[in-house]
Structure formats: structure tokens, C-alpha cells
Design a protein around this motif. Sequence first.
Motif, PDB file in Angstrom:
ATOM      1  N   LYS A  55      62.946  43.017  42.424  1.00 57.75           N
ATOM      2  CA  LYS A  55      62.587  41.609  42.591  1.00 57.75           C
ATOM      3  C   LYS A  55      62.066  41.033  41.266  1.00 57.75           C
ATOM      4  N   LEU A  56      61.227  41.798  40.567  1.00 57.13           N
ATOM      5  CA  LEU A  56      60.713  41.367  39.256  1.00 57.13           C
ATOM      6  C   LEU A  56      61.851  41.198  38.258  1.00 57.13           C
ATOM      7  N   GLU A  57      62.756  42.171  38.217  1.00 58.48           N
ATOM      8  CA  GLU A  57      63.865  42.114  37.267  1.00 58.48           C
ATOM      9  C   GLU A  57      64.776  40.922  37.554  1.00 58.48           C
ATOM     10  N   ILE A  73      59.430  40.609  26.950  1.00 57.78           N
ATOM     11  CA  ILE A  73      58.321  41.527  26.701  1.00 57.78           C
ATOM     12  C   ILE A  73      57.423  41.491  27.933  1.00 57.78           C
ATOM     13  N   LEU A  74      57.216  42.653  28.523  1.00 56.57           N
ATOM     14  CA  LEU A  74      56.392  42.769  29.719  1.00 56.57           C
ATOM     15  C   LEU A  74      55.033  43.321  29.304  1.00 56.57           C
ATOM     16  N   GLY A  75      53.993  42.525  29.471  1.00 61.56           N
ATOM     17  CA  GLY A  75      52.638  42.958  29.119  1.00 61.56           C
ATOM     18  C   GLY A  75      51.832  43.263  30.364  1.00 61.56           C
ATOM     19  N   MET A  76      51.008  44.306  30.279  1.00 59.48           N
ATOM     20  CA  MET A  76      50.181  44.687  31.431  1.00 59.48           C
ATOM     21  C   MET A  76      48.941  45.444  30.970  1.00 59.48           C
ATOM     22  N   ASN A  85      54.893  53.755  37.200  1.00 59.27           N
ATOM     23  CA  ASN A  85      56.155  53.522  37.906  1.00 59.27           C
ATOM     24  C   ASN A  85      56.843  52.264  37.392  1.00 59.27           C
ATOM     25  N   LEU A  86      56.094  51.184  37.262  1.00 56.93           N
ATOM     26  CA  LEU A  86      56.655  49.925  36.787  1.00 56.93           C
ATOM     27  C   LEU A  86      57.187  50.063  35.363  1.00 56.93           C
ATOM     28  N   LYS A  91      61.593  49.781  31.682  1.00 53.29           N
ATOM     29  CA  LYS A  91      62.024  50.227  30.354  1.00 53.29           C
ATOM     30  C   LYS A  91      63.498  50.624  30.387  1.00 53.29           C
ATOM     31  N   LYS A  92      63.941  51.207  31.503  1.00 51.72           N
ATOM     32  CA  LYS A  92      65.339  51.597  31.655  1.00 51.72           C
ATOM     33  C   LYS A  92      66.271  50.387  31.587  1.00 51.72           C
ATOM     34  N   ASN A  93      65.759  49.214  31.940  1.00 48.71           N
ATOM     35  CA  ASN A  93      66.572  48.002  31.973  1.00 48.71           C
ATOM     36  C   ASN A  93      66.437  47.154  30.708  1.00 48.71           C
ATOM     37  N   GLY A  94      65.875  47.724  29.648  1.00 52.48           N
ATOM     38  CA  GLY A  94      65.868  47.050  28.354  1.00 52.48           C
ATOM     39  C   GLY A  94      64.693  46.135  28.067  1.00 52.48           C
ATOM     40  N   MET A  95      63.723  46.058  28.949  1.00 49.43           N
ATOM     41  CA  MET A  95      62.541  45.241  28.654  1.00 49.43           C
ATOM     42  C   MET A  95      61.595  46.027  27.760  1.00 49.43           C
ATOM     43  N   SER A  96      60.913  45.312  26.875  1.00 44.54           N
ATOM     44  CA  SER A  96      59.882  45.943  26.056  1.00 44.54           C
ATOM     45  C   SER A  96      58.594  45.992  26.863  1.00 44.54           C
TER      46      SER A  96
END
Length: 194
Positions: A55-57, A73-76, A85-86, A91-96
Motif C-alpha cells: 500500500k505504501l509503495e 527517499i524514505l526517512g524514519m 521489515n519495512l 529497499k528491494k524496490n529501489g527506495m533509499s
Amino acid sequence: MNYTQNEKILQIKETTLIVGVGIGSEKHYARAFNFRGVEYGKLLIFDNNAEGIAKLEEWTAKIAKSNGFTEVILGMEPTGHYWFNLAENVKKNGMSIVLVNPHHVKKSKELDDNNPTKSDRKDPKTIAMLVKDGRYIEPYIPEGIYKELRLAMDSRWRLVKELSAIRNRISRWICIHYPEFTKVFGDWEGRLLC
């Protein structure tokens, strides 16, 4: 990688979508911004499972496509183990993936509304603004054999610590209940002093 804050800021371009994620044990909260702090989309609440991450992707891809962003860029905050897990899946889908210091998030909360309270709606924005300002680190997430080695080392460290605690409890119990035991045996594992 060790970058200066200027180098981190320069990584955020006009074509970069910054997604701040507030991590929770079961639900995560996400908000999306550009390099200037303009928000895109609405607050996304998603579960910490495969469906939630999908859903996020989907949400991120829709915002990126409709607004011309080419990278995300995904910041957390590294909240316990809930972010593993997230991070591994996106990361597998190319997001930093980048992490912000929880102390900085706590101290920065008042900048928007002069209110230091914590809320699930407020945290993702605070995180995204810290990323925008270059106040983040890029985590090393091992893959393959390196991931297995890290897990093995963590397990070994935990077992050594538990074994030490058990030995200390047994020694304490012997000292309290059988103080003469050490005069006959060298140690409680059974070697005689003879």
C-alpha cells in the motif's frame, strides 16, 4: 556512508520525493514532501505487513508519477525492531532508506506548532523535514551471507550473556546456601581441589 550535512542536502533534489514514516509496532504513518517542504497527498496509515508495505509503495508511486518525482527517499526513526521489515522490503524496490535520530525528532516537534506533544500525524512531517535538512544517516542493511553472519553473531552474543547470568546466579546460590562448597571443589562445575 559518511557524508557531510551539505552533501546530504545536495542529495535532495527537485525530483526527490521525501516520505517521512512514523514507525509503530502494528501501524505506520507516512506523509510525502518535496525538497522545499510542500506536502503531497494525504496522511497514509498502513500495516506493518506485506499488504501494508505494498500500500505504501503504491501510494508513493502514484504521488511520484503524478508530480514528476524520479526518486524516493524514505526517512524514519529507528524505533526498536519495528522498522526492520519495512526497510528491508522497500529497499528491494529501489527506495533509499535513511534514519533520523529520535532525539532530534523529539526536539524538533515544536517548530511547526509550538507544541511539544507527540502525535502519529505530526511525527512523519517532522521526520521528513529533518531528512530535507540533511539530518539523517544511511543505515547499512546487510544482505545474503553478511545478514546471516550478523544474525549468528547476535545469537552468539545473546547466548554468552545468558550463560554468564546463569553462572552468576548459581555462584550466588552456592555462596548463600553452601559456603563450604568452595573449600571442597574448585568451582561449582565439579573439579576437585585435591
